[in-house]
Design a protein around this motif. Structure first.
Motif, PDB file in Angstrom:
ATOM      1  N   GLY A 185       0.256  -1.316  -0.622  1.00 13.07           N
ATOM      2  CA  GLY A 185      -0.057   0.330  -0.148  1.00 13.07           C
ATOM      3  C   GLY A 185       0.698   1.068   0.023  1.00 13.07           C
ATOM      4  N   LEU A 186       1.870   1.471   0.895  1.00 15.93           N
ATOM      5  CA  LEU A 186       2.819   2.562   0.416  1.00 15.93           C
ATOM      6  C   LEU A 186       3.533   2.690  -0.874  1.00 15.93           C
ATOM      7  CD1 LEU A 186       4.355   2.220   4.312  1.00 15.93           C
ATOM      8  CD2 LEU A 186       2.122   3.730   3.417  1.00 15.93           C
ATOM      9  N   GLU A 188       2.411   2.434  -3.059  1.00 14.05           N
ATOM     10  CA  GLU A 188       1.259   2.214  -4.472  1.00 14.05           C
ATOM     11  C   GLU A 188       1.454   4.067  -3.964  1.00 14.05           C
ATOM     12  OE1 GLU A 188      -1.467  -0.961  -5.478  1.00 14.05           O
ATOM     13  OE2 GLU A 188      -2.606   0.175  -4.367  1.00 14.05           O
ATOM     14  N   VAL A 189       1.366   4.491  -2.797  1.00 21.89           N
ATOM     15  CA  VAL A 189       1.102   6.025  -2.259  1.00 21.89           C
ATOM     16  C   VAL A 189       2.385   6.701  -2.988  1.00 21.89           C
ATOM     17  CG1 VAL A 189       1.470   7.566  -0.760  1.00 21.89           C
ATOM     18  CG2 VAL A 189      -0.032   5.802  -0.059  1.00 21.89           C
ATOM     19  N   ALA A 190       3.417   5.647  -2.861  1.00 16.82           N
ATOM     20  CA  ALA A 190       4.293   6.222  -3.703  1.00 16.82           C
ATOM     21  C   ALA A 190       4.406   6.604  -5.172  1.00 16.82           C
ATOM     22  CB  ALA A 190       5.723   5.809  -3.084  1.00 16.82           C
ATOM     23  N   ARG A 191       4.024   5.084  -5.977  1.00 11.87           N
ATOM     24  CA  ARG A 191       3.972   5.242  -7.869  1.00 11.87           C
ATOM     25  C   ARG A 191       2.615   6.108  -7.819  1.00 11.87           C
ATOM     26  NH1 ARG A 191       2.280   0.151 -10.352  1.00 11.87           N
ATOM     27  NH2 ARG A 191       2.034   0.848 -12.454  1.00 11.87           N
ATOM     28  N   VAL A 195       6.880   9.156  -7.001  1.00 13.56           N
ATOM     29  CA  VAL A 195       8.052   9.956  -6.392  1.00 13.56           C
ATOM     30  C   VAL A 195       8.793   8.302  -7.168  1.00 13.56           C
ATOM     31  CG1 VAL A 195       9.052   8.735  -3.856  1.00 13.56           C
ATOM     32  CG2 VAL A 195       7.007   9.948  -3.817  1.00 13.56           C
ATOM     33  N   ARG A 199      14.895   7.486  -3.991  1.00 12.53           N
ATOM     34  CA  ARG A 199      13.219   8.548  -2.651  1.00 12.53           C
ATOM     35  C   ARG A 199      12.453   7.289  -1.954  1.00 12.53           C
ATOM     36  NH1 ARG A 199       9.064  13.058  -2.706  1.00 12.53           N
ATOM     37  NH2 ARG A 199       9.404  13.778  -1.003  1.00 12.53           N
ATOM     38  N   ARG A 202      14.826   5.307   0.917  1.00 16.17           N
ATOM     39  CA  ARG A 202      15.048   5.847   1.206  1.00 16.17           C
ATOM     40  C   ARG A 202      14.435   5.853   2.415  1.00 16.17           C
ATOM     41  NH1 ARG A 202      17.469   8.877  -2.316  1.00 16.17           N
ATOM     42  NH2 ARG A 202      16.533  10.052  -2.585  1.00 16.17           N
ATOM     43  N   GLU A 203      12.670   6.514   1.800  1.00 12.83           N
ATOM     44  CA  GLU A 203      11.823   7.219   2.572  1.00 12.83           C
ATOM     45  C   GLU A 203      10.630   5.742   3.225  1.00 12.83           C
ATOM     46  OE1 GLU A 203      10.038  10.835   2.054  1.00 12.83           O
ATOM     47  OE2 GLU A 203      11.833  11.625   0.723  1.00 12.83           O
ATOM     48  N   ILE A 204      10.472   4.433   1.914  1.00 11.86           N
ATOM     49  CA  ILE A 204       9.787   3.651   1.950  1.00 11.86           C
ATOM     50  C   ILE A 204      10.545   2.286   2.449  1.00 11.86           C
ATOM     51  CG2 ILE A 204       7.988   2.369   2.041  1.00 11.86           C
ATOM     52  CD1 ILE A 204       6.798   4.225  -0.160  1.00 11.86           C
ATOM     53  N   PRO A 207      12.956   2.306   5.899  1.00  8.23           N
ATOM     54  CA  PRO A 207      12.532   2.757   6.777  1.00  8.23           C
ATOM     55  C   PRO A 207      12.011   1.615   7.695  1.00  8.23           C
ATOM     56  CG  PRO A 207      12.561   4.058   6.081  1.00  8.23           C
ATOM     57  CD  PRO A 207      12.600   3.637   4.922  1.00  8.23           C
ATOM     58  N   SER A 208      11.272   0.496   6.491  1.00  4.69           N
ATOM     59  CA  SER A 208      10.529  -0.285   7.104  1.00  4.69           C
ATOM     60  C   SER A 208      11.437  -1.538   7.239  1.00  4.69           C
ATOM     61  CB  SER A 208       9.762  -0.911   5.613  1.00  4.69           C
ATOM     62  OG  SER A 208       8.923   0.335   5.074  1.00  4.69           O
TER      63      SER A 208
ATOM     64  N   LEU B  77      -1.711   2.362 -11.752  1.00  2.35           N
ATOM     65  CA  LEU B  77      -2.090   1.712 -10.489  1.00  2.35           C
ATOM     66  C   LEU B  77      -1.324   0.061 -11.248  1.00  2.35           C
ATOM     67  CD1 LEU B  77      -2.482   2.933  -7.251  1.00  2.35           C
ATOM     68  CD2 LEU B  77      -0.260   2.726  -7.870  1.00  2.35           C
ATOM     69  N   PHE B  95      -6.970   6.783  -0.322  1.00  2.00           N
ATOM     70  CA  PHE B  95      -7.270   5.058  -0.545  1.00  2.00           C
ATOM     71  C   PHE B  95      -8.096   4.773   0.833  1.00  2.00           C
ATOM     72  CE2 PHE B  95      -3.036   4.799  -2.590  1.00  2.00           C
ATOM     73  CZ  PHE B  95      -3.250   4.176  -3.806  1.00  2.00           C
ATOM     74  N   ARG B  99      -3.092   5.065   4.919  1.00  2.00           N
ATOM     75  CA  ARG B  99      -1.430   4.886   4.164  1.00  2.00           C
ATOM     76  C   ARG B  99      -0.285   5.404   4.497  1.00  2.00           C
ATOM     77  NH1 ARG B  99      -2.517   1.816  -1.671  1.00  2.00           N
ATOM     78  NH2 ARG B  99      -4.124   0.762  -0.914  1.00  2.00           N
ATOM     79  N   LEU B 101       3.251   7.161   5.944  1.00  2.00           N
ATOM     80  CA  LEU B 101       4.033   6.306   6.700  1.00  2.00           C
ATOM     81  C   LEU B 101       4.308   6.861   7.503  1.00  2.00           C
ATOM     82  CD1 LEU B 101       6.698   7.843   3.560  1.00  2.00           C
ATOM     83  CD2 LEU B 101       5.230   6.136   3.691  1.00  2.00           C
ATOM     84  N   TRP B 103       6.600   5.956  10.159  1.00  2.00           N
ATOM     85  CA  TRP B 103       8.141   6.560  10.955  1.00  2.00           C
ATOM     86  C   TRP B 103       8.382   8.185   9.792  1.00  2.00           C
ATOM     87  CZ3 TRP B 103       7.602   2.372   8.119  1.00  2.00           C
ATOM     88  CH2 TRP B 103       7.686   2.262   5.931  1.00  2.00           C
ATOM     89  N   GLN B 104       7.391   8.831   9.591  1.00  2.00           N
ATOM     90  CA  GLN B 104       7.103   9.944   8.966  1.00  2.00           C
ATOM     91  C   GLN B 104       6.388  10.823   9.707  1.00  2.00           C
ATOM     92  OE1 GLN B 104       8.068  11.462   4.497  1.00  2.00           O
ATOM     93  NE2 GLN B 104       9.920   9.796   5.190  1.00  2.00           N
ATOM     94  N   PHE B 112       5.155  14.563   1.081  1.00  2.00           N
ATOM     95  CA  PHE B 112       5.509  12.991   0.414  1.00  2.00           C
ATOM     96  C   PHE B 112       4.838  13.099  -1.133  1.00  2.00           C
ATOM     97  CE2 PHE B 112       5.439   8.736  -0.619  1.00  2.00           C
ATOM     98  CZ  PHE B 112       6.617   8.599   0.147  1.00  2.00           C
ATOM     99  N   ARG B 156      -2.601  14.490   2.177  1.00  2.00           N
ATOM    100  CA  ARG B 156      -1.320  14.273   1.403  1.00  2.00           C
ATOM    101  C   ARG B 156      -1.555  14.559  -0.298  1.00  2.00           C
ATOM    102  NH1 ARG B 156       0.620   9.005   2.848  1.00  2.00           N
ATOM    103  NH2 ARG B 156      -1.293   8.088   1.739  1.00  2.00           N
TER     104      ARG B 156
END
Lengths: 291, 255
Positions: A185-186, A188-191, A195, A199, A202-204, A207-208, B77, B95, B99, B101, B103-104, B112, B156
């Motif tokens: 899911g995260l 997909e958010v980047a996509r 992003v 990145r 680095r950002e997903i 940290p995961s 997607l 969604f 969703r 992050l 850690w941010q 983002f 966001r």
């Protein structure tokens, strides 16, 4: 008839329990120091038994029941430890051993990380690299000592490489599954937010995988120390293992115990450092705990 | 935001439906003969759809009808669909789950969606303020309530200044009261910013309450395309006939 006999039998301890249940039935009294304090004073502090064991050990040594060539007395061990520290002998040995662990750890971390990312991020990498690694993993790496001696001699190289090999697997396995398990899911958010891959990494992804990687690092550290101890036993001309082996030849059980204590202390300290890093980098989790 | 049409103009364009496309303005979304199948199961079967700029469209359909699949195709997607999909300008997606992050901090989650150079606290703060989240910028996502987290998710999406907002059952996981509040919030945002919305939902009341145009997806195509002509805010009484029509389109028989 045995059935009718049984209840009185069980009722006897039952008459004993009301005492304790009466105490337990006063949860409001828990905070009242007089009751609590009196009860607690009956329970000895946790260090008492430890001191007792040391005392018995010392007594056994002093009376000659425990011969010094089997195990030195605690006082002798403490004195020897102090002597070895003052003479600088211990520090030198620790530096050598620590150096081996550090180099092996860095090499193993690098290899495990590169391979874990490769197989975690790429289907090709997974298909080609993972099977041989899974096969290798089943070999107990400490069993490779004879081969490593044949291949790399008896210098620093076989020790460092053996540590690296031992460290590599927990890092690789944990990173591989952690990267595979990154929340889709995260990603997909980047996509959808355009992003890029750098990145996203680095950002997903990083940290995961931080939390499982730190657990793997603690696992790797204990393997590194264990591997060091084994490889230093087999052949060494310096370091803690050498000091211990040397002492064995002269029946210096005090020096052996000092060496073991130092091994234990180094393991504890390195584990503590990783836990400190854990607390720092996973601050975002504190919120999860609070709720 | 040059192609933004006013919200009063939107129902008119919706009334004309796709048969008379507005040639002067690039559509927000233009889909031609879109097909997507999972194995032997054809979910989208040569679907055509045009969404005009600023239009608020709700996409309804029974479970498994492919409404989420359609939204994912529009969001970029889905790599396996065939046909043509053209989306004008930046699009944003929110969604069902926020969703975020974990850690941010909240404000970093908001930015983002922006290129790194534009990802400033100021931009984040503006987007957060618009959703009444001004004080939450420094919080960790884990400390937010479900409604707050979904608002952050909307921030966001908004910070990108989208021309098209794609929403995949964004209120589905929220409690009824929070859902009603967020309906008003979303309507306000849409009125102010004028982006087109494609809202995927299974909730007919929600669709009727928010959208100017309601689509029912069935057998892989747009089965019904209905305009909501009630004046905003759409109240229950005025939209009751439409609600019955949509339920009928969905195959729900009512007494």
């Amino acid at each position: 008839m045995s059935i009718s006999v049984a209840p009185p039998g069980t009722s006897t301890p039952d008459t004993g329990t009301p005492d304790t249940t009466a105490d337990a039935a006063q949860p409001t009294n828990r905070d009242e120091s007089p009751v609590r304090g009196r009860r607690r004073s009956l329970v000895p502090p946790r260090w008492v038994s430890l001191i007792a064991v040391l005392g018995i050990w010392q007594a056994a040594s002093s009376t000659g029941v425990l011969p010094t060539n089997l195990l030195a007395s605690p006082i002798t061990i403490a004195q020897t430890g102090a002597r070895l520290i003052v003479s600088g002998e211990l520090l030198g040995a620790v530096q050598v051993s620590l150096g081996r662990v550090a180099v092996g750890l860095v090499l193993g971390l690098l290899a495990g990380t590169v391979l874990g990312l490769l197989t975690g991020l790429s289907r090709w990498g997974d298909a080609l690299v993972d099977p041989p690694l899974q096969a290798l993993r089943t070999l107990p790496h400490l069993g490779l000592v004879p081969l490593f001696i044949l291949w790399f001699g008896i210098g620093e190289l076989p020790k460092v490489l053996l540590i690296a090999l031992g460290v590599m697997f927990p890092i690789y396995l944990n990173l591989h599954s952690a990267v595979r398990g990154v929340d889709r899911g995260l990603l997909e958010v980047a996509r959808v937010n355009d992003v890029g891959p750098g990145r996203t990494l680095r950002e997903i992804i990083f940290p995961s995988v931080t939390a499982p990687m730190l657990v793997a690092l603690r696992q790797a550290l204990s393997i590194a120390w264990l591997t060091l101890i084994v490889s230093e036993q087999v052949n060494a001309s310096s370091g803690l293992g050498y000091m211990i082996n040397n002492a064995r030849d002269f029946l210096q059980t005090d020096v052996i115990v000092v060496g073991l204590v130092v091994y234990a202390a180094l393991g504890l300290i390195s584990d503590g450092i990783v836990r400190l890093i854990e607390a720092r980098t996973l601050a975002w989790r504190a919120g999860t705990v609070l709720r | 935001m040059t192609t933004t049409s006013t919200s009063t103009a939107t129902p008119d364009t919706a009334n004309t439906e796709t048969s008379t496309p507005d040639t002067t303005v690039t559509p927000a979304v233009s889909i031609r003969s879109l097909t997507r199948s999972f194995g032997d199961h054809v979910v989208l079967d040569g679907l055509d759809l045009t969404i005009h700029p600023g239009e608020f469209v709700a996409l309804l359909g029974r479970s498994g009808s492919g409404k989420s699949t359609l939204l994912r195709v529009v969001a970029g997607l889905d790599d396996e669909a065939t046909g043509t999909v053209a989306v004008a300008g930046p699009a944003s997606v929110a969604f069902q789950q926020p969703r975020l992050l974990p850690w941010q901090r909240v404000w970093r989650n908001v930015t983002f969606g922006l290129p790194r150079a534009e990802a400033t606290r100021t931009r984040a703060q503006a987007a957060l303020t618009e959703l009444d989240l001004a004080d939450l910028g420094d919080r960790w996502p884990a400390t937010l309530s479900g409604g707050q987290a979904q608002r952050v998710s909307l921030s966001r999406a908004l910070v990108r200044e989208p021309k098209l907002l794609l929403l995949d059952e964004p209120f589905g996981a929220l409690d009824a009261l929070t859902r009603l509040t967020l309906h008003d919030v979303l309507e306000g945002l849409w009125r102010r910013h004028g982006f087109a919305v494609l809202l995927v939902t299974h909730d007919v009341d929600e669709a009727v309450r928010l959208a100017d145009r309601l689509l029912v997806l069935k057998d892989g195509r747009i089965h019904a395309d209905r305009a909501n002509t009630a004046p905003r805010p759409h109240d229950r009484e005025a939209t009751e006939p439409l609600r019955r029509l949509i339920l009928n389109d969905l195959g729900v028989t009512q007494p």
